[in-house]
Scaffold this motif. Structure first.
Motif, mmCIF file in Angstrom:
data_model
loop_
_atom_site.group_PDB
_atom_site.id
_atom_site.type_symbol
_atom_site.label_atom_id
_atom_site.label_comp_id
_atom_site.label_asym_id
_atom_site.label_seq_id
_atom_site.Cartn_x
_atom_site.Cartn_y
_atom_site.Cartn_z
ATOM 1 N N UNK A 1 0.850 -1.185 0.000
ATOM 2 C CA UNK A 1 0.000 0.000 0.000
ATOM 3 C C UNK A 1 0.886 1.235 0.000
ATOM 4 N N UNK A 2 0.610 2.160 -0.901
ATOM 5 C CA UNK A 2 1.335 3.428 -0.969
ATOM 6 C C UNK A 2 0.336 4.571 -0.895
ATOM 7 N N UNK A 3 0.748 5.649 -0.251
ATOM 8 C CA UNK A 3 -0.100 6.831 -0.162
ATOM 9 C C UNK A 3 0.786 8.068 -0.104
ATOM 10 N N UNK A 4 0.241 9.190 -0.569
ATOM 11 C CA UNK A 4 1.026 10.410 -0.550
ATOM 12 C C UNK A 4 0.173 11.647 -0.698
ATOM 13 N N UNK A 5 0.747 12.774 -0.302
ATOM 14 C CA UNK A 5 0.105 14.072 -0.465
ATOM 15 C C UNK A 5 1.107 15.029 -1.102
ATOM 16 N N UNK A 6 0.580 16.036 -1.792
ATOM 17 C CA UNK A 6 1.448 16.988 -2.475
ATOM 18 C C UNK A 6 0.732 18.315 -2.650
ATOM 19 N N UNK A 7 1.496 19.380 -2.549
ATOM 20 C CA UNK A 7 0.989 20.725 -2.843
ATOM 21 C C UNK A 7 1.919 21.388 -3.834
ATOM 22 N N UNK A 8 1.318 21.998 -4.873
ATOM 23 C CA UNK A 8 2.072 22.751 -5.875
ATOM 24 C C UNK A 8 1.537 24.180 -5.920
ATOM 25 N N UNK A 9 2.428 25.134 -5.832
ATOM 26 C CA UNK A 9 2.047 26.545 -5.862
ATOM 27 C C UNK A 9 2.875 27.231 -6.952
ATOM 28 N N UNK A 10 2.196 27.885 -7.893
ATOM 29 C CA UNK A 10 2.875 28.558 -8.998
ATOM 30 C C UNK A 10 2.433 30.015 -9.060
ATOM 31 N N UNK B 1 -7.852 22.233 -7.771
ATOM 32 C CA UNK B 1 -7.146 23.286 -8.500
ATOM 33 C C UNK B 1 -7.849 24.624 -8.314
ATOM 34 N N UNK B 2 -7.066 25.636 -7.984
ATOM 35 C CA UNK B 2 -7.567 26.998 -7.903
ATOM 36 C C UNK B 2 -6.655 27.882 -8.753
ATOM 37 N N UNK B 3 -7.249 28.532 -9.777
ATOM 38 C CA UNK B 3 -6.469 29.316 -10.734
ATOM 39 C C UNK B 3 -7.038 30.715 -10.855
ATOM 40 N N UNK B 4 -6.145 31.692 -11.001
ATOM 41 C CA UNK B 4 -6.562 33.084 -11.145
ATOM 42 C C UNK B 4 -5.668 33.778 -12.162
ATOM 43 N N UNK B 5 -6.301 34.515 -13.095
ATOM 44 C CA UNK B 5 -5.568 35.314 -14.081
ATOM 45 C C UNK B 5 -6.023 36.757 -13.948
ATOM 46 N N UNK B 6 -5.113 37.614 -13.540
ATOM 47 C CA UNK B 6 -5.422 39.036 -13.364
ATOM 48 C C UNK B 6 -4.708 39.824 -14.449
ATOM 49 N N UNK C 1 -1.697 29.735 -9.624
ATOM 50 C CA UNK C 1 -2.329 28.417 -9.669
ATOM 51 C C UNK C 1 -1.851 27.582 -8.483
ATOM 52 N N UNK C 2 -2.802 27.050 -7.735
ATOM 53 C CA UNK C 2 -2.519 26.171 -6.605
ATOM 54 C C UNK C 2 -3.171 24.818 -6.881
ATOM 55 N N UNK C 3 -2.394 23.747 -6.723
ATOM 56 C CA UNK C 3 -2.902 22.395 -6.941
ATOM 57 C C UNK C 3 -2.531 21.547 -5.728
ATOM 58 N N UNK C 4 -3.540 20.997 -5.068
ATOM 59 C CA UNK C 4 -3.318 20.146 -3.904
ATOM 60 C C UNK C 4 -3.807 18.736 -4.232
ATOM 61 N N UNK C 5 -2.948 17.738 -3.974
ATOM 62 C CA UNK C 5 -3.225 16.378 -4.423
ATOM 63 C C UNK C 5 -3.101 15.385 -3.281
ATOM 64 N N UNK C 6 -3.837 14.285 -3.415
ATOM 65 C CA UNK C 6 -3.712 13.135 -2.532
ATOM 66 C C UNK C 6 -3.889 11.891 -3.384
ATOM 67 N N UNK C 7 -3.086 10.854 -3.115
ATOM 68 C CA UNK C 7 -3.178 9.654 -3.941
ATOM 69 C C UNK C 7 -2.952 8.421 -3.073
ATOM 70 N N UNK C 8 -3.364 7.271 -3.608
ATOM 71 C CA UNK C 8 -3.096 5.991 -2.954
ATOM 72 C C UNK C 8 -3.090 4.898 -4.013
ATOM 73 N N UNK C 9 -2.187 3.919 -3.857
ATOM 74 C CA UNK C 9 -2.139 2.755 -4.732
ATOM 75 C C UNK C 9 -2.087 1.486 -3.891
#
Length: 825
Positions: free
Chosen positions: A463-472, A531-536, A504-512
């Protein structure tokens, strides 16, 4: 077409010879009636590096008559476990391509000892003496693994002195156009990883900056598991860099030079002890490619046709410098910390333009002009990564790992376009049609935090699991200026000047979950992303936003037969997110005939990908057949529209859906000890459904390509390699593309007991590498042809310091980032 038939004939002929030698499946002679509750397990490692040997083969033979009973393969930790064995006496053989076979005799399964643990089995690199010459077995140029193709760069001498793009020019499933733009199974939407981590630059720009001499191998992953980011419809290209495994001080130095102002050098150094490992690298390159271009355009309005013909040059210069370094610190046998970073500069300069003639029929309008286009794009980039790995058992299968990565990129570009009036002989005058100057500054900062946990379960499950946050965060400032003849200076034009902030902010969770059921190995996974994205934009009343949740499932299955045949099938869902330039709603001036406008309402593309493949091994050779089906919804379509002002406006919209159904036959055949042939042929049907500007664009084409890579070994120190690639014609929503053929020839010789090597290569020997096609609509038709500099001669020298030896395994961080999908097998 003749060249394609030659390649196809060689492929099918080679495959036919190999398949004719396939032995029948072994017969266990009535053993099905015997109780099968025995089990044999163990671990296989490289005797030199002590690293696990994933995909090592294990065969179990009955001792009484030496009949093959069953077999299996080692997983990512080098471990194997083979069950359902009858009571009795056996002997076991462990083997891997390029290594000596190891036999363990007198293995007994009896009622009070039904499980036999063979412990650790070490495999030695295969060596055989021929006179006074020692020959060391080599890895295949292409290794076909369960969920990926691995291209061993050291076996591709045609790539010497080039970049990662040069290696990919002769790689199955990958195509490279004359400008070095890479596509994976017909799509330019793929993700580039370096040692399992996202690169600072993206796509083909990232691949052009990596010298081939610094690469250990390249992994082509067309159907990744959910442990990977789902970005990129076509999959992932992972660059695994060289990493030394010897203690003490070691290194490697490469220098290359070629015709037409092509130069480069790179250096890799390592210092390793039991407690830490220090590594450092640097590279510099400066390459100029000269080329030509020719285009025509017809536009129709009322009863008048306007013609625009252009012929000229298309020269490009790419360069860059990079420094990278870091260290691994081993706190204990089970815990380690890695800190690494890189800084670099890149530049891309262009010189284009030529002779233009614009005229009308009917009519007396006839204008001759000369266009001069000078452009430059340069910038700096850097990244820093901190990671840790903590193992909770001796085998390393129970572990926790994490990483933090920061990436920054600053770039600026400018372009000057001058178009002056000339006479019919194209003699330039001092009268200008237009003079334009544009500049663009961009800055981006990306942050990524990731934690993964792996838990082994009973009977080899995991069993594998993980979390990740990406901020751009990204900003772009675009300035457009016209030349004012009164003041003699360039003056800002507010119609095409703008700036944009992209978040752009992307927050992820996964499991295998992976395991084995009645001989079928499997891995099932699910990933969720918010996903939360904003273009100003400076001209917009309020920001354009996107707020959504997506899910991405994946499934992988594999079945290994006793005769070394293997069946694999997989499914994954992927996404292609539009970039800032595609979303920018402000007009972007390309030239006086073309303006590009972004679309802030663009939605992502979603792709469902299915694969099924079969592989049969024959010692160090193999043949594989891979089939795939891929469909994309909300396809981002590039649209050209001719307005009444005679200017083309280019934009992107979610208009269509496409389908790709095809297969790829590949063979890696050691015909003799001195002749190796690697060949492939792929064919797929591409179907496009939808509308563009209210018109149906339902179109389809059968696309095909063939490759041939032949290596001739004259001696242990001398070899020659010939490669050829043919790509058939294809279609798009508003056009088509013609076929292309190119060939490369290389020769390598090694000196000083293989410490020094010299490689001489000629690229595009026949001078046939070109890119041409058409585009059309109701009121226009255009053609284009571009050709790069042919018959480029390159010389590359490589020197190993203190017998530098590369690690066969990817770094632990890379395995943690993307290797989870392999560990189950």
């Amino acid at each position: 077409m003749k060249n394609l038939f030659i390649l196809l004939f060689l492929i099918l002929s080679t495959a036919g010879v190999v398949f004719s030698q396939v032995p029948p499946a072994s017969n266990t002679g009535g053993m099905s009636a015997v109780q099968k509750n025995g089990k044999i397990k163990g671990k296989i490692i490289d005797a030199d590096s002590k690293t696990p040997m994933e995909y090592a083969n294990v065969a179990i033979y009955r001792k009484l008559d030496s009949k093959l009973i069953t077999g299996g393969m080692a997983n990512g930790a080098g471990e194997f476990e083979i069950g359902e064995l009858p009571m009795g006496a056996y002997y076991v053989e462990a083997n891997f391509i390029g290594f000596e076979k190891t036999t363990v005799a007198d293995v007994k399964i009896i009622p009070n000892a039904a499980t036999v643990d063979m412990g650790t089995i070490e495999l030695e690199v295969s060596r055989q003496q021929i006179g006074a010459v020692e020959v060391v077995a080599e890895r295949n140029r292409i290794e076909y693994k369960i969920d990926k193709k691995v291209i061993n760069v050291s076996q591709d001498i045609n790539a010497a002195g080039g970049t990662a793009v040069t290696v990919l020019e002769n790689t199955p499933s990958v195509e490279v156009d004359i400008d070095g733009n890479v596509s994976l199974r017909g799509s330019s939407s793929f993700t580039v990883l370096i040692d399992g981590r996202p690169s600072v630059l993206s796509g083909s720009d990232a691949l052009r900056q990596i010298p081939s001499s610094a690469i250990e191998n390249i992994e082509i992953i067309t159907n990744p598991s959910v442990k990977y980011d789902p970005d990129g419809m076509a999959g992932i290209i992972n660059i695994v860099m060289k990493k030394n495994i010897l203690s003490g001080f070691n290194g490697i130095l490469n220098v290359n030079a070629g015709t037409g102002k092509k130069y480069g050098t790179d250096l890799t150094l390592n210092y390793k002890t039991k407690k830490y490992n220090l590594f450092f690298g640097a590279n510099w390159n400066d390459n100029t490619d000269e080329g030509s271009m020719k285009s025509t355009r017809e536009t129709y309005k009322n009863d008048t046709t306007t013609f625009l013909n252009m012929e000229g040059i298309r020269n490009q210069t790419r360069g860059g410098q990079q420094l990278k370094g870091g260290f691994d610190y081993f706190l204990s046998d089970k815990t380690s910390v890695t800190v690494s970073g890189e800084v670099g500069k890149y530049n891309f300069d262009g010189e284009g333009g030529g002779k233009l003639r614009e005229y009308q029929d009917p009519g007396d309008f006839d204008l001759y002009t000369i266009q001069e286009n000078i452009s430059s794009r340069e910038g700096t980039y850097g990244s820093a990564t901190t990671s840790f790995l903590s193992k909770f058992n001796e085998e390393g299968t129970h572990k926790l790992e994490g990483s933090f990565n920061y990436r920054n990129r600053n770039g600026e570009s400018f372009e000057n376009i001058d178009e002056s009036i000339s006479d019919a002989n194209f003699s330039k005058t001092n009268n200008f049609m237009s003079r334009v100057n544009t500049t663009e500054d961009d800055n981006s900062n990306d942050y990524r935090l990731k934690v993964d946990y792996t838990l082994p379960l009973e009977k080899g499950a995991k069993l594998e699991a993980g979390i990740q946050s990406r901020i751009e965060r990204e900003t772009e400032i675009f300035k457009f200026k016209n030349f004012d003849p009164v003041s003699g200076a360039f003056v800002n034009n507010p119609l095409f000047t703008s700036d944009m902030d992209f978040k752009e902010d992307i927050h992820s969770i996964y499991s295998t979950y992976s395991g084995k059921f009645t001989g079928i190995q499997y891995m099932l996974g699910l990933r969720g992303e918010y996903t939360k994205r904003s273009i100003d934009h400076s001209t917009a009343e309020k920001p354009y936003t996107l707020d959504r949740f997506d899910y991405f499932p994946s499934a992988h299955f594999s079945y290994e037969m006793a005769d070394k045949s293997q069946f694999m099938t997989s499914y994954s869902r992927r996404i292609n997110r539009p970039e800032g330039r595609e979303l920018d709603p402000f007009p972007n001036y390309m030239n006086q005939y073309t303006i590009r406008i972004g679309n802030p309402d663009l939605k992502p593309e979603y792709t469902d990908s299915y694969e099924f493949s079969y592989m049969r091994r024959f010692g160090s050779s193999f043949v594989s057949l891979e089939t795939f089906y891929r469909t994309t919804n909300d396809l981002i379509t590039r649209v050209q529209k001719l307005n009444d002002d005679g200017i083309f406006y280019m934009s992107a919209q979610n208009l269509n859906r496409d389908h790709s159904l095809g297969g790829e036959l590949m063979g890696n055949i050691n015909i003799t000890k001195w002749l190796l042939v690697n060949t492939s042929f792929s064919i797929y049907n591409y179907k496009l459904q939808g509308e563009v500007l209210g018109k149906s664009v339902d179109r389809q084409s059968t696309n095909y390509s063939g490759r041939l890579n032949t290596t001739i070994k004259f001696s242990g120190d001398s070899r020659m390699q010939l490669t050829g690639f043919y790509r058939g014609p294809s279609v798009s929503a508003q056009g088509d593309q013609k076929s292309m053929l190119f060939t490369n020839l290389s020769y390598r010789h090694e000196f000083m007991k293989k410490k020094l090597s010299a490689t001489l290569s000629v690229r595009d020997v026949l001078g046939t590498a070109k890119f041409e096609g058409t585009s059309f609509g109701d009121d226009f038709k255009s053609t284009f042809r571009m050709q790069r500099e042919p018959r480029v001669v390159m010389l590359t020298l490589s020197y190993k310091i203190n017998n530098y030896k590369m690690d066969r395994q990817a770094p632990s961080e890379q395995q943690g980032e993307g290797g989870g999908g392999d560990d189950m097998f």
